[in-house]
Design a protein around this motif. Structure first.
Motif, PDB file in Angstrom:
ATOM      1  N   GLN A  33       1.079  -1.334  -0.139  1.00  0.00           N
ATOM      2  CA  GLN A  33      -0.144  -0.239  -0.076  1.00  0.00           C
ATOM      3  C   GLN A  33       0.885   1.425  -0.329  1.00  0.00           C
ATOM      4  O   GLN A  33       0.627   2.351  -0.946  1.00  0.00           O
ATOM      5  CB  GLN A  33      -0.803  -0.164   1.004  1.00  0.00           C
ATOM      6  CG  GLN A  33      -2.061   1.040   1.094  1.00  0.00           C
ATOM      7  CD  GLN A  33      -2.554   0.959  -0.439  1.00  0.00           C
ATOM      8  OE1 GLN A  33      -2.869   0.272  -1.207  1.00  0.00           O
ATOM      9  NE2 GLN A  33      -2.681   2.571  -1.299  1.00  0.00           N
ATOM     10  N   THR A  37       1.158   3.908  -2.661  1.00  0.00           N
ATOM     11  CA  THR A  37       0.277   5.400  -2.796  1.00  0.00           C
ATOM     12  C   THR A  37       2.090   6.000  -2.803  1.00  0.00           C
ATOM     13  O   THR A  37       1.399   7.596  -3.079  1.00  0.00           O
ATOM     14  CB  THR A  37       0.603   5.505  -0.564  1.00  0.00           C
ATOM     15  OG1 THR A  37      -0.280   5.017  -0.944  1.00  0.00           O
ATOM     16  CG2 THR A  37       0.457   7.036  -0.213  1.00  0.00           C
ATOM     17  N   ARG A  41       1.868   9.601  -5.754  1.00  0.00           N
ATOM     18  CA  ARG A  41       2.272  10.787  -5.188  1.00  0.00           C
ATOM     19  C   ARG A  41       3.168  11.454  -6.261  1.00  0.00           C
ATOM     20  O   ARG A  41       2.770  12.184  -6.628  1.00  0.00           O
ATOM     21  CB  ARG A  41       2.481  11.060  -3.660  1.00  0.00           C
ATOM     22  CG  ARG A  41       2.986  12.193  -3.477  1.00  0.00           C
ATOM     23  CD  ARG A  41       1.600  13.109  -3.398  1.00  0.00           C
ATOM     24  NE  ARG A  41       2.390  14.568  -2.489  1.00  0.00           N
ATOM     25  CZ  ARG A  41       2.283  14.976  -2.662  1.00  0.00           C
ATOM     26  NH1 ARG A  41       0.835  15.307  -4.215  1.00  0.00           N
ATOM     27  NH2 ARG A  41       2.466  16.582  -2.853  1.00  0.00           N
TER      28      ARG A  41
END
Ligand code: NDP
Length: 285
Positions: A33, A37, A41
């Motif tokens: 995860q 992410t 980003r």
């Protein structure tokens, strides 16, 4: 999406000068995860070029990217690589299709021969051009080729359509500046720099501990790792693909894209890490 410095490919396509490497990403389920992410980003910050390979984690890197980029495909420039032993005939098509499936997309923006193997360049180029015709890739390039390899490649029919050469390049490893980089410039082939952070100390000792790097970082008020990246992309034909697996790292890397080193700062770094004035074998990992 923020706008960051770009590099122009031979066909006129603009790509960000900083992308995202992904070697070893997707290997650890517990980190999945955070890695997703981080990639997302990075994309948000303009690091829309993502580099992977069928080799990385035996497809796990591509699978992870596939999860991270759902709904974002149109913003991206996806790069993958084929093993040399798969770089011809039916194997090339199969490898490409397997990469596309793992990535959850129907085309790659750039497909690279990972390093030179036994399959003749003629066959690889023919296969890459057929993949373009079939709409599975937009363009192709190579990786880990030295100047003699590049000359061999360009001597075969269609070889000059090579869009980039991806090679190891960082402040502590400047061998390509002697022959390969000038040769590529002469032939209009941009360079993609891998290991631009020298793997954060794992390759060459800690470059960020060097007093010249620290001084330049202080002058800009930034982290020394950002100076390594700004240095790498100081010319307009080099794309660097640092790998980050935390949001803090990817944010720091993205912010390096528009740091412009002064002539005095470049000189200082040149003195600390001179480019060789003699031929050296291509550095690889
Ligand atoms: P890099 O030089 O990109 O270094 C990666 C290391 O730097 C990781 O440990 C990462 O930590 C750390 N790091 C990233 N950002 C920061 C930061 N801002 N501050 C401090 N540390 C940081 O090495 P790679 O080997 O990953 O090379 C980059 C990419 O190039 C690969 O991921 C791959 O896509 C490609 N490559 C291609 C090769 C080829 O043969 N064509 C060979 C090798 C690499 P963390 O993960 O914790 O963020």
């Amino acid at each position: 999406m923020s706008s960051i410095k770009t590099v122009t490919l031979p066909d006129g396509t603009l790509v960000p000068a900083l992308g995202q490497g992904t070697w070893y990403m997707g290997d650890d389920k517990h980190r999945e995860q955070e890695e997703i992410t981080t990639l997302q980003r990075g994309i948000e910050l303009g690091l829309t070029l993502i580099d992977t390979a069928e080799m990385y984690g035996n497809g796990r890197s591509e699978l992870l990217i596939g999860k991270a980029i759902k709904g974002l495909r149109d913003k991206l420039f996806l790069v993958s690589k084929v093993y040399p032993h798969n770089a011809g005939g039916r194997n090339l098509v199969n490898s490409c299709e397997a990469s596309l499936k793992r990535l959850g997309t129907d085309y790659l923006d750039l497909y690279l021969l990972h390093w030179r193997g036994q399959i003749p360049y003629e066959e690889t180029v023919r296969g890459m051009e057929a993949l373009i015709q079939a709409g599975k890739i937009k363009r192709w390039g190579v990786s880990n080729l030295d100047d003699e390899d590049m000359q061999d490649l360009l001597s075969v029919r269609g070889g000059s359509k090579c869009a980039v050469n991806q090679v190891l390049y960082h402040l502590g490893s400047r061998g390509i500046e002697y022959e390969l980089l000038p040769w590529q410039r002469q032939h209009g082939i941009p360079t993609m720099a891998y290991c631009p952070l020298a793997q954060a100390g794992a390759l060459q000792g800690d470059l960020t501990a060097d007093s010249a790097v620290k001084q330049v970082a202080q002058e800009h008020g930034v982290d020394p790792y950002q100076i390594l990246l700004a240095w790498c992309i100081r010319h307009d034909d080099i794309i660097a693909i640092p790998k980050a697996s935390s949001v803090a790292h990817v944010e720091s890397n993205a912010n390096a894209a528009n740091i412009v080193l002064t002539a005095a700062q470049r000189d200082l770094l040149d003195q600390a890490f001179p480019a060789p004035d003699y031929p050296v074998p291509l550095d690889i990992v």
